[in-house]
Design an enzyme around this catalytic site. Structure first.
Site, PDB file in Angstrom:
ATOM      1  N   TYR A 271      -7.755  38.332  87.739  1.00  0.00           N
ATOM      2  CA  TYR A 271      -6.509  37.725  88.205  1.00  0.00           C
ATOM      3  C   TYR A 271      -6.620  36.934  89.500  1.00  0.00           C
ATOM      4  O   TYR A 271      -5.667  36.285  89.905  1.00  0.00           O
ATOM      5  CB  TYR A 271      -5.354  38.723  88.260  1.00  0.00           C
ATOM      6  CG  TYR A 271      -5.519  39.898  89.205  1.00  0.00           C
ATOM      7  CD1 TYR A 271      -5.587  39.728  90.578  1.00  0.00           C
ATOM      8  CD2 TYR A 271      -5.553  41.190  88.688  1.00  0.00           C
ATOM      9  CE1 TYR A 271      -5.714  40.812  91.428  1.00  0.00           C
ATOM     10  CE2 TYR A 271      -5.682  42.283  89.532  1.00  0.00           C
ATOM     11  CZ  TYR A 271      -5.768  42.086  90.902  1.00  0.00           C
ATOM     12  OH  TYR A 271      -5.898  43.152  91.732  1.00  0.00           O
TER      13      TYR A 271
ATOM     14  N   LYS B 100       9.006  43.909  87.556  1.00  0.00           N
ATOM     15  CA  LYS B 100       8.643  45.024  86.685  1.00  0.00           C
ATOM     16  C   LYS B 100       9.691  45.312  85.605  1.00  0.00           C
ATOM     17  O   LYS B 100      10.877  45.083  85.792  1.00  0.00           O
ATOM     18  CB  LYS B 100       8.454  46.286  87.535  1.00  0.00           C
ATOM     19  CG  LYS B 100       7.392  46.109  88.615  1.00  0.00           C
ATOM     20  CD  LYS B 100       6.167  46.932  88.342  1.00  0.00           C
ATOM     21  CE  LYS B 100       6.337  48.303  88.920  1.00  0.00           C
ATOM     22  NZ  LYS B 100       5.087  49.031  89.079  1.00  0.00           N
TER      23      LYS B 100
ATOM     24  N   LYS C 131       1.772  42.105  83.935  1.00  0.00           N
ATOM     25  CA  LYS C 131       1.196  43.022  84.909  1.00  0.00           C
ATOM     26  C   LYS C 131       0.514  44.160  84.146  1.00  0.00           C
ATOM     27  O   LYS C 131       1.174  45.002  83.536  1.00  0.00           O
ATOM     28  CB  LYS C 131       2.262  43.575  85.845  1.00  0.00           C
ATOM     29  CG  LYS C 131       1.661  44.466  86.912  1.00  0.00           C
ATOM     30  CD  LYS C 131       2.611  44.686  88.070  1.00  0.00           C
ATOM     31  CE  LYS C 131       1.884  45.354  89.214  1.00  0.00           C
ATOM     32  NZ  LYS C 131       1.308  46.646  88.853  1.00  0.00           N
TER      33      LYS C 131
ATOM     34  N   CYS D 191      28.893  73.324  56.358  1.00  0.00           N
ATOM     35  CA  CYS D 191      29.595  73.895  55.200  1.00  0.00           C
ATOM     36  C   CYS D 191      29.400  75.401  55.069  1.00  0.00           C
ATOM     37  O   CYS D 191      29.900  76.008  54.128  1.00  0.00           O
ATOM     38  CB  CYS D 191      29.172  73.184  53.919  1.00  0.00           C
ATOM     39  SG  CYS D 191      27.485  73.597  53.410  1.00  0.00           S
TER      40      CYS D 191
ATOM     41  N   ASP E 131      -1.396  47.550  83.266  1.00  0.00           N
ATOM     42  CA  ASP E 131      -1.309  48.891  83.819  1.00  0.00           C
ATOM     43  C   ASP E 131      -2.706  49.509  83.823  1.00  0.00           C
ATOM     44  O   ASP E 131      -3.079  50.265  82.941  1.00  0.00           O
ATOM     45  CB  ASP E 131      -0.346  49.726  82.982  1.00  0.00           C
ATOM     46  CG  ASP E 131       0.273  50.834  83.798  1.00  0.00           C
ATOM     47  OD1 ASP E 131       0.052  50.861  85.029  1.00  0.00           O
ATOM     48  OD2 ASP E 131       0.967  51.673  83.212  1.00  0.00           O
TER      49      ASP E 131
ATOM     50  N   LYS F  65       3.272  34.176  90.638  1.00  0.00           N
ATOM     51  CA  LYS F  65       2.619  33.730  91.867  1.00  0.00           C
ATOM     52  C   LYS F  65       2.915  32.268  92.108  1.00  0.00           C
ATOM     53  O   LYS F  65       2.886  31.473  91.154  1.00  0.00           O
ATOM     54  CB  LYS F  65       1.104  33.900  91.742  1.00  0.00           C
ATOM     55  CG  LYS F  65       0.672  35.346  91.598  1.00  0.00           C
ATOM     56  CD  LYS F  65      -0.829  35.474  91.470  1.00  0.00           C
ATOM     57  CE  LYS F  65      -1.203  36.956  91.484  1.00  0.00           C
ATOM     58  NZ  LYS F  65      -2.622  37.181  91.222  1.00  0.00           N
TER      59      LYS F  65
HETATM   60  O1  JCF Z   1      -2.052  42.990  86.497  1.00  0.00           O
HETATM   61  C1  JCF Z   1      -2.025  43.492  87.597  1.00  0.00           C
HETATM   62  N1  JCF Z   1      -1.880  44.778  87.679  1.00  0.00           N
HETATM   63  C2  JCF Z   1      -2.128  42.652  88.824  1.00  0.00           C
HETATM   64  C3  JCF Z   1      -2.243  43.210  90.089  1.00  0.00           C
HETATM   65  C4  JCF Z   1      -2.130  41.268  88.669  1.00  0.00           C
HETATM   66  C5  JCF Z   1      -2.228  40.460  89.768  1.00  0.00           C
HETATM   67  O2  JCF Z   1      -2.223  39.143  89.616  1.00  0.00           O
HETATM   68  C6  JCF Z   1      -2.354  40.993  91.087  1.00  0.00           C
HETATM   69  C7  JCF Z   1      -2.351  42.391  91.240  1.00  0.00           C
HETATM   70  C8  JCF Z   1      -2.465  42.889  92.522  1.00  0.00           C
HETATM   71  C9  JCF Z   1      -2.581  42.013  93.591  1.00  0.00           C
HETATM   72  N2  JCF Z   1      -2.457  40.146  92.149  1.00  0.00           N
HETATM   73  C10 JCF Z   1      -2.574  40.643  93.383  1.00  0.00           C
HETATM   74  C11 JCF Z   1      -2.665  39.712  94.484  1.00  0.00           C
END
Ligand code: JCF
Length: 699
Positions: free
Chosen positions: A228, A340, A115, A437, A117, A316
């Site tokens: 993504y 997370k 994920k 000391c 940032d 997913k």
């Molecule tokens: O990497 C991400 N921050 C990330 C956010 C990756 C994903 O596959 C996401 C997302 C937010 C929504 N997929 C969805 C459907």
């Protein structure tokens, strides 16, 4: 001879190909200079023929006219968010919910990714051309950031492949814009130099960069993108077939997604990649729930080594038909979850500040914290390093602080939350005498650190010296932990490392938590430790700033303990990695009576094999100082260093008038400039290879 139109088009194609190889395939086929040369040629041709300059030219990545404000964009399909879980248990519950909804009839396959940032954006390609880019906004309406997105080098201005065959007239690609860690650090360095504040983290830096009305600024920020998912896919922009509020039932809408794209999420990502958009290289197709957890653990381990910031994994359901059956709740899909990582930053309070005395007498303030779970562990202490650090933070006792623990990095106090300062906040006062000391303390000019002046007469320093002597990288004494060393010193059974070897089994077994068996083990461990090597012996002495590598360099250079002990300041500085300061530390160490007494005591007890004195033939580069800079391509820098050292050369980290040669690899920077300024001979990597080969070293 090609006409300008043909020339421009040929160079554009070539550059697009190089971009694709570099950003998407991660396999550049030409060096940077070749790319730069072509780009310059294109810019020149386009300047000479302004009519031929098109919006999708690879030269158009530098930003354009500043905007007055961002316009709004209504997403043709809403941009989703993700539900979060923070534990394995909750991830399993997510999978169970999914299975229950599917009546447990389906074997689930997952598409897994880190994920990122950063910021979610939607890119819209019409007839293969990037026509619009928007932020997520509230999911329905975002901001039009097209001009900024067009400056991102890894986002293609047009799709690869053929319209109608590889992609339809309209394709939206969704993904995350982020700032790589290296770019973030460079940006903040620059801000610091200019006396500006900088960004708190790469995500804020990416957001700040995308929010620029002047895209020329965005162009300088080195943002990156990973796709993504797909957004809207179709042949027409007409709104009739699309109902933004009901995306579950699009059976009647004009949806070409299934015609052009696979029925697996993972396969779709690969198709998006083939169209020229970067995809995160860590994405995996996983067959089981257990594999998802292993993926999470694996990515957590890799996290600090990744070039970009992440805060978890996304899992997913891979089968698009199942995704459709599962549908959505509110704005989040039922078929995906963000699993997370534990937060790396948390708030806690500083209950007290205590002062610890280290091996070299350094008095270090340590904050005692209200225990806090951060970065996956409970933290109750954090070092404050020195007075300068306390001043920088503006910290007082009882303050609330932001504590950060990233990966295996030791916990750190990042900042004080001034708004939360209580009435009973107390200034931190440094001791005027050693807290262990009671000897005098000193703060040598130019140093940030306060030190106890008592040396090995201070019990704290004695304990640390003995712990260092027995530590893994020194004599690695089996059965001798830190706690036991402290007890033995406190009980006055030992006061120097040499005393360790005079301990008896009986004495040891009287210690707390020591049975007969552990006593026997310790005595055996001590016996074994008597056989050592000269590098370990030197390292084990704990001379300031003489680490493992320096100790080995000293041993190999001088070959005997006696010659190290009697070496002059000048001769010490001929050793690799040893400059004036370390040389002085070594001289000072061997000037102290009590150090000499311990060394000669240990000399009687311990043994090490002789180091063969190398003849002048074997050390042809003796007295020659090299500095290595830039990237070497035929060998690593560490390898080059070892090779030079084995020939007797000194390899130093900085260029000075005492440097004989600077070896300059690719992208050599300030050290090369300095060498040129000082008139020092500069060798290419090829010249170094030849030199080493002459002395029988090949790579
Ligand atoms: O990497 C991400 N921050 C990330 C956010 C990756 C994903 O596959 C996401 C997302 C937010 C929504 N997929 C969805 C459907």
């Amino acid at each position: 001879m090609l006409n300008p139109q043909e020339q421009i088009s040929q160079i554009q194609q070539q550059l697009n190909q190089y971009n694709h190889e570099y950003y998407v395939l991660d396999q550049p086929s030409v060096p940077d200079v070749e790319y730069d040369r072509l780009m310059q040629a294109l810019i020149k041709l386009e300047a000479e023929n302004p009519a031929l300059k098109t919006l999708d030219s690879p030269s158009q990545k530098v930003g354009g006219q500043a905007l007055k404000a961002f316009t709004q964009v209504t997403h043709q399909l809403p941009m989703l968010s993700l539900d979060n879980v923070f534990s394995l248990e909750d991830f399993h519950s997510f999978v169970k919910r999914v299975k229950d909804r599917l009546n447990n009839t389906q074997a689930l396959v997952f598409c897994a990714e880190p994920k990122l940032d950063g910021l979610a954006v939607s890119l819209r390609y019409e007839n293969g051309q990037l026509v619009q880019a928007a932020t997520r906004g509230d999911g329905s309406v975002g901001e039009n950031i097209t001009t900024n997105i067009r400056t991102i080098k890894s986002i293609p201005l047009k799709l690869r492949g053929t319209l109608g065959k590889d992609f339809p007239a309209i394709v939206e690609v969704r993904g995350e814009v982020f700032m790589p860690k290296a770019s973030f650090n460079a940006l903040n360095e620059l801000a610091k130099k200019r006396g500006e504040k900088g960004f708190a983290n790469p995500r804020n830096a990416a957001a700040g960069s995308l929010r620029q009305l002047d895209s020329k600024i965005t162009a300088k920020r080195n943002l990156a993108f990973y796709a993504y998912s797909l957004g809207f896919v179709g042949n027409t922009t007409s709104s009739e077939g699309v109902d933004v509020t009901d995306i579950q039932d699009k059976s009647e809408s004009i949806d070409l997604t299934e015609l052009f794209f696979a029925n697996s999420h993972h396969a779709r990502l690969c198709q998006i990649k083939a169209l020229g958009l970067p995809m995160c290289p860590e994405v995996r197709l996983l067959e089981t729930e257990q594999a998802c957890d292993a993926f999470y653990q694996d990515i957590l381990t890799k996290r600090s080594g990744l070039s970009y910031e992440i805060d978890g994994t996304v899992l997913k359901v891979d089968d698009i038909a199942l995704q459709k059956r599962l549908g959505f709740v509110a704005r989040a899909p039922r078929w995906a979850i963000a699993y997370k990582f534990p937060a790396e930053e948390e708030l806690t309070t500083v209950d007290d500040v205590e002062f610890q005395v280290g091996r070299t007498g350094a008095i270090t303030p340590v904050a005692r914290l209200k225990p806090i779970f951060v970065g996956g562990v409970t933290v109750s202490n954090a070092t404050l390093h020195n007075q300068d650090e306390i001043n920088r933070l503006g910290l007082k006792i009882n303050d609330t602080v932001v504590i950060r623990r990233a990966g295996d990095v030791i916990p750190q106090i990042v900042s004080v939350v001034i708004d939360k300062r209580p009435d009973n906040a107390v200034d931190i006062v440094f001791p005027t005498r050693c807290p262990v000391c009671d000897s005098a303390v000193a703060k040598p000019e130019g140093e940030a650190v306060l030190r106890c002046t008592a040396g090995l007469f201070c019990a704290a320093q004695r304990k640390e010296a003995i712990k260092h002597f027995s530590s893994r990288k020194a004599h690695d004494i089996d059965g001798l932990g830190d706690k036991l060393v402290e007890q033995l010193v406190d009980e006055k059974l030992i006061s120097t490392p040499a005393d360790l070897f005079r301990l008896t089994e009986i004495q040891v077994s009287t210690m707390e938590r020591m049975g007969k068996k552990s006593a026997t083990n310790l005595i055996a461990g001590l016996e074994a430790a008597k056989n050592t090597t000269l590098p370990k012996f030197i390292y084990g002495l704990g001379i300031r700033e003489v680490g493992e590598a320096t100790a080995a360099n000293l041993a190999n250079h001088f070959c005997t303990l006696e010659s190290i002990q009697t070496a002059s300041l000048e001769s010490l500085q001929k050793v690799s990695d040893i400059g004036g300061i370390v040389a002085k530390n070594i001289i000072n160490f061997f000037k102290e009576e009590h150090n000499l007494a311990v060394v000669s005591d240990l000399r009687e007890i311990m043994n090490w094999p002789d180091i063969e004195v190398k003849s002048a033939d074997e050390q042809p580069l003796t007295d020659q100082t090299f500095v290595l800079t830039g990237t070497l391509t035929q060998m690593g820098r560490a390898e080059a260093k070892t090779a030079l050292q084995s020939l007797g050369a000194k390899v130093s980290g900085s260029v000075s008038k005492n440097t004989h040669y600077v070896v300059a690899g690719d992208k050599a920077g300030s050290k090369l400039t300095k060498a040129q300024d000082l008139g020092i001979e500069v060798l290419t990597e090829d010249a170094l290879v030849v030199l080493l080969k002459e002395h029988g070293i090949t790579f």
